[in-house]
Write a protein that holds these residues in place. Sequence first.
Motif, PDB file in Angstrom:
ATOM      1  N   ALA A 240       0.825  -1.211   0.000  1.00 55.98           N
ATOM      2  CA  ALA A 240       0.000   0.000   0.000  1.00 55.98           C
ATOM      3  C   ALA A 240       0.856   1.256   0.000  1.00 55.98           C
ATOM      4  O   ALA A 240       0.541   2.240  -0.686  1.00 55.98           O
ATOM      5  CB  ALA A 240      -0.927  -0.013   1.214  1.00 55.98           C
ATOM      6  N   PHE A 241       1.930   1.244   0.753  1.00 55.35           N
ATOM      7  CA  PHE A 241       2.760   2.439   0.899  1.00 55.35           C
ATOM      8  C   PHE A 241       3.628   2.701  -0.325  1.00 55.35           C
ATOM      9  O   PHE A 241       3.770   3.854  -0.764  1.00 55.35           O
ATOM     10  CB  PHE A 241       3.650   2.302   2.139  1.00 55.35           C
ATOM     11  N   TYR A 242       4.208   1.636  -0.884  1.00 52.68           N
ATOM     12  CA  TYR A 242       5.159   1.802  -1.987  1.00 52.68           C
ATOM     13  C   TYR A 242       4.505   1.711  -3.364  1.00 52.68           C
ATOM     14  O   TYR A 242       5.187   1.802  -4.382  1.00 52.68           O
ATOM     15  CB  TYR A 242       6.286   0.773  -1.874  1.00 52.68           C
ATOM     16  N   GLY A 243       3.193   1.547  -3.397  1.00 49.62           N
ATOM     17  CA  GLY A 243       2.497   1.582  -4.673  1.00 49.62           C
ATOM     18  C   GLY A 243       2.438   0.266  -5.412  1.00 49.62           C
ATOM     19  O   GLY A 243       2.333   0.254  -6.641  1.00 49.62           O
ATOM     20  N   GLY A 244       2.485  -0.831  -4.688  1.00 50.59           N
ATOM     21  CA  GLY A 244       2.338  -2.134  -5.325  1.00 50.59           C
ATOM     22  C   GLY A 244       3.460  -3.083  -4.980  1.00 50.59           C
ATOM     23  O   GLY A 244       4.418  -2.734  -4.286  1.00 50.59           O
ATOM     24  N   VAL A 245       3.308  -4.306  -5.461  1.00 54.95           N
ATOM     25  CA  VAL A 245       4.337  -5.332  -5.324  1.00 54.95           C
ATOM     26  C   VAL A 245       5.139  -5.358  -6.618  1.00 54.95           C
ATOM     27  O   VAL A 245       4.547  -5.322  -7.707  1.00 54.95           O
ATOM     28  CB  VAL A 245       3.701  -6.715  -5.076  1.00 54.95           C
ATOM     29  N   PRO A 246       6.462  -5.414  -6.555  1.00 50.68           N
ATOM     30  CA  PRO A 246       7.250  -5.457  -7.795  1.00 50.68           C
ATOM     31  C   PRO A 246       6.790  -6.578  -8.720  1.00 50.68           C
ATOM     32  O   PRO A 246       6.492  -7.688  -8.277  1.00 50.68           O
ATOM     33  CB  PRO A 246       8.674  -5.695  -7.286  1.00 50.68           C
ATOM     34  N   GLU A 247       6.751  -6.281  -9.996  1.00 46.50           N
ATOM     35  CA  GLU A 247       6.211  -7.239 -10.952  1.00 46.50           C
ATOM     36  C   GLU A 247       6.983  -8.548 -10.951  1.00 46.50           C
ATOM     37  O   GLU A 247       6.395  -9.633 -11.099  1.00 46.50           O
ATOM     38  CB  GLU A 247       6.201  -6.644 -12.361  1.00 46.50           C
ATOM     39  N   ALA A 248       8.298  -8.496 -10.770  1.00 52.20           N
ATOM     40  CA  ALA A 248       9.083  -9.731 -10.768  1.00 52.20           C
ATOM     41  C   ALA A 248       8.654 -10.660  -9.637  1.00 52.20           C
ATOM     42  O   ALA A 248       8.648 -11.892  -9.795  1.00 52.20           O
ATOM     43  CB  ALA A 248      10.576  -9.400 -10.636  1.00 52.20           C
ATOM     44  N   ILE A 249       8.274 -10.083  -8.500  1.00 49.92           N
ATOM     45  CA  ILE A 249       7.820 -10.898  -7.381  1.00 49.92           C
ATOM     46  C   ILE A 249       6.456 -11.501  -7.674  1.00 49.92           C
ATOM     47  O   ILE A 249       6.210 -12.693  -7.444  1.00 49.92           O
ATOM     48  CB  ILE A 249       7.803 -10.069  -6.085  1.00 49.92           C
ATOM     49  N   VAL A 250       5.547 -10.683  -8.199  1.00 52.45           N
ATOM     50  CA  VAL A 250       4.220 -11.202  -8.548  1.00 52.45           C
ATOM     51  C   VAL A 250       4.338 -12.324  -9.572  1.00 52.45           C
ATOM     52  O   VAL A 250       3.675 -13.366  -9.461  1.00 52.45           O
ATOM     53  CB  VAL A 250       3.308 -10.084  -9.093  1.00 52.45           C
ATOM     54  N   GLN A 251       5.195 -12.161 -10.578  1.00 47.65           N
ATOM     55  CA  GLN A 251       5.334 -13.168 -11.611  1.00 47.65           C
ATOM     56  C   GLN A 251       5.914 -14.470 -11.060  1.00 47.65           C
ATOM     57  O   GLN A 251       5.670 -15.549 -11.622  1.00 47.65           O
ATOM     58  CB  GLN A 251       6.212 -12.647 -12.749  1.00 47.65           C
ATOM     59  N   SER A 252       6.652 -14.397  -9.961  1.00 46.77           N
ATOM     60  CA  SER A 252       7.162 -15.606  -9.327  1.00 46.77           C
ATOM     61  C   SER A 252       6.109 -16.280  -8.452  1.00 46.77           C
ATOM     62  O   SER A 252       6.091 -17.504  -8.323  1.00 46.77           O
ATOM     63  CB  SER A 252       8.395 -15.271  -8.471  1.00 46.77           C
ATOM     64  N   VAL A 253       5.232 -15.478  -7.869  1.00 43.76           N
ATOM     65  CA  VAL A 253       4.217 -16.014  -6.957  1.00 43.76           C
ATOM     66  C   VAL A 253       2.997 -16.533  -7.705  1.00 43.76           C
ATOM     67  O   VAL A 253       2.436 -17.573  -7.349  1.00 43.76           O
ATOM     68  CB  VAL A 253       3.800 -14.922  -5.938  1.00 43.76           C
ATOM     69  N   TRP A 254       2.583 -15.833  -8.732  1.00 45.07           N
ATOM     70  CA  TRP A 254       1.319 -16.145  -9.396  1.00 45.07           C
ATOM     71  C   TRP A 254       1.194 -17.609  -9.832  1.00 45.07           C
ATOM     72  O   TRP A 254       0.147 -18.235  -9.617  1.00 45.07           O
ATOM     73  CB  TRP A 254       1.114 -15.217 -10.581  1.00 45.07           C
ATOM     74  N   PRO A 255       2.220 -18.221 -10.431  1.00 46.02           N
ATOM     75  CA  PRO A 255       2.082 -19.616 -10.853  1.00 46.02           C
ATOM     76  C   PRO A 255       1.918 -20.596  -9.691  1.00 46.02           C
ATOM     77  O   PRO A 255       1.514 -21.745  -9.912  1.00 46.02           O
ATOM     78  CB  PRO A 255       3.389 -19.894 -11.608  1.00 46.02           C
ATOM     79  N   LEU A 256       2.225 -20.163  -8.482  1.00 47.17           N
ATOM     80  CA  LEU A 256       2.112 -21.037  -7.317  1.00 47.17           C
ATOM     81  C   LEU A 256       0.701 -21.047  -6.740  1.00 47.17           C
ATOM     82  O   LEU A 256       0.402 -21.850  -5.852  1.00 47.17           O
ATOM     83  CB  LEU A 256       3.095 -20.593  -6.230  1.00 47.17           C
ATOM     84  N   LEU A 257      -0.165 -20.167  -7.242  1.00 50.55           N
ATOM     85  CA  LEU A 257      -1.512 -20.038  -6.696  1.00 50.55           C
ATOM     86  C   LEU A 257      -2.493 -20.913  -7.468  1.00 50.55           C
ATOM     87  O   LEU A 257      -2.467 -20.949  -8.698  1.00 50.55           O
ATOM     88  CB  LEU A 257      -1.977 -18.580  -6.762  1.00 50.55           C
ATOM     89  N   PRO A 258      -3.392 -21.600  -6.771  1.00 50.46           N
ATOM     90  CA  PRO A 258      -4.425 -22.382  -7.454  1.00 50.46           C
ATOM     91  C   PRO A 258      -5.329 -21.481  -8.280  1.00 50.46           C
ATOM     92  O   PRO A 258      -5.483 -20.293  -8.008  1.00 50.46           O
ATOM     93  CB  PRO A 258      -5.202 -23.024  -6.302  1.00 50.46           C
ATOM     94  N   VAL A 259      -5.953 -22.066  -9.281  1.00 49.55           N
ATOM     95  CA  VAL A 259      -6.787 -21.301 -10.208  1.00 49.55           C
ATOM     96  C   VAL A 259      -7.915 -20.579  -9.478  1.00 49.55           C
ATOM     97  O   VAL A 259      -8.212 -19.416  -9.772  1.00 49.55           O
ATOM     98  CB  VAL A 259      -7.355 -22.223 -11.308  1.00 49.55           C
ATOM     99  N   ASP A 260      -8.561 -21.243  -8.522  1.00 48.16           N
ATOM    100  CA  ASP A 260      -9.679 -20.580  -7.842  1.00 48.16           C
ATOM    101  C   ASP A 260      -9.202 -19.373  -7.049  1.00 48.16           C
ATOM    102  O   ASP A 260      -9.880 -18.347  -6.980  1.00 48.16           O
ATOM    103  CB  ASP A 260     -10.443 -21.560  -6.943  1.00 48.16           C
ATOM    104  N   VAL A 261      -8.012 -19.470  -6.472  1.00 50.19           N
ATOM    105  CA  VAL A 261      -7.431 -18.343  -5.738  1.00 50.19           C
ATOM    106  C   VAL A 261      -7.109 -17.202  -6.697  1.00 50.19           C
ATOM    107  O   VAL A 261      -7.393 -16.032  -6.420  1.00 50.19           O
ATOM    108  CB  VAL A 261      -6.185 -18.803  -4.963  1.00 50.19           C
ATOM    109  N   GLN A 262      -6.522 -17.527  -7.830  1.00 51.94           N
ATOM    110  CA  GLN A 262      -6.235 -16.510  -8.838  1.00 51.94           C
ATOM    111  C   GLN A 262      -7.514 -15.784  -9.256  1.00 51.94           C
ATOM    112  O   GLN A 262      -7.537 -14.555  -9.375  1.00 51.94           O
ATOM    113  CB  GLN A 262      -5.587 -17.154 -10.062  1.00 51.94           C
ATOM    114  N   GLN A 263      -8.562 -16.531  -9.485  1.00 50.66           N
ATOM    115  CA  GLN A 263      -9.808 -15.934  -9.958  1.00 50.66           C
ATOM    116  C   GLN A 263     -10.416 -14.991  -8.921  1.00 50.66           C
ATOM    117  O   GLN A 263     -10.955 -13.938  -9.264  1.00 50.66           O
ATOM    118  CB  GLN A 263     -10.797 -17.033 -10.334  1.00 50.66           C
ATOM    119  N   ILE A 264     -10.324 -15.362  -7.641  1.00 50.61           N
ATOM    120  CA  ILE A 264     -10.862 -14.495  -6.584  1.00 50.61           C
ATOM    121  C   ILE A 264     -10.048 -13.204  -6.502  1.00 50.61           C
ATOM    122  O   ILE A 264     -10.608 -12.109  -6.358  1.00 50.61           O
ATOM    123  CB  ILE A 264     -10.877 -15.236  -5.237  1.00 50.61           C
TER     124      ILE A 264
END
Length: 275
Positions: A240-264
């Motif tokens: 919230a303070f720094y204006g988001g999560v760095p894209e490289a971190i999100v791109q590393s985390v996103w594939p680890l999330l189940p589809v239903d979690v991604q959709q929510i």
Amino acid sequence: MVQNVQSSGPETGHLCCLGAVCGDVIGSVYEFNSVKTKSFPLFPKGSHPTDDTMMTVANMLWLTGGGSDSLVECMRQLGASHPHAGYGGGFRRWLSSPRPEPYGSYGNGSAMRVSPVAWAARSLDEALSLARRSAEVTHNHPEGIKGAQATAAAIFMALHSATKDAIRQYVETTFGYNLSVPLSDIRPGYRFEVSCQRSVPEALSCFLESDSYEDAVRNAVSLGGDADTQAAIAGAVAEAFYGGVPEAIVQSVWPLLPVDVQQIIIGFSSRFRPC
């Protein structure tokens, strides 16, 4: 452990409220393999979303009305879909109870899952009210509620351009937490601790002493405590303070999330990202 389901993620600019989720995944392998340094691999083998992510996403589902208007039902839905995410004993019993009731917990589970309410709230008072509702379905002990409210307040203030000094002063004055102890003094003797009163102030201090999202999460893991939860809390405020999560971190985390979690997460972001 939740299985990988997708190889790539969306652009970070289209998502919000990922600070806790990414912090959870980064801290996951260090929860019971503690480190006392900020120099550690962000995503070693075995990094995964835990109960922190599942219950954060349950709050997203509740706030969007995507499954039920009952937070209890949303939490039980995510718990049933992902039963091996690492829930504590008391919470596991709550999930499987035919009549789930609050059980007086003051654990930091109330703070780890609360971040979506700060994105959904239209005022600080509403953030505090939603944080209480989010906590008290299980964590109805005053310290459990306080931990959730302090975390939500810090996130809401950060989203609305408050300075670190203002956030520190509000949390210390309103909730009685001491956020002025340097991490260098906390880290040497700090141990695994799941109570709100002995983990939330430290997690908030990890944000206050940071200079970026990644630095806040590294601070939290380096305490050597409840790494995934404290990284989720610190990461939620830092996003919230720094204006988001760095894209490289999100791109590393996103594939680890189940589809239903991604959709929510996508559904929540489409509704609350403009805020």
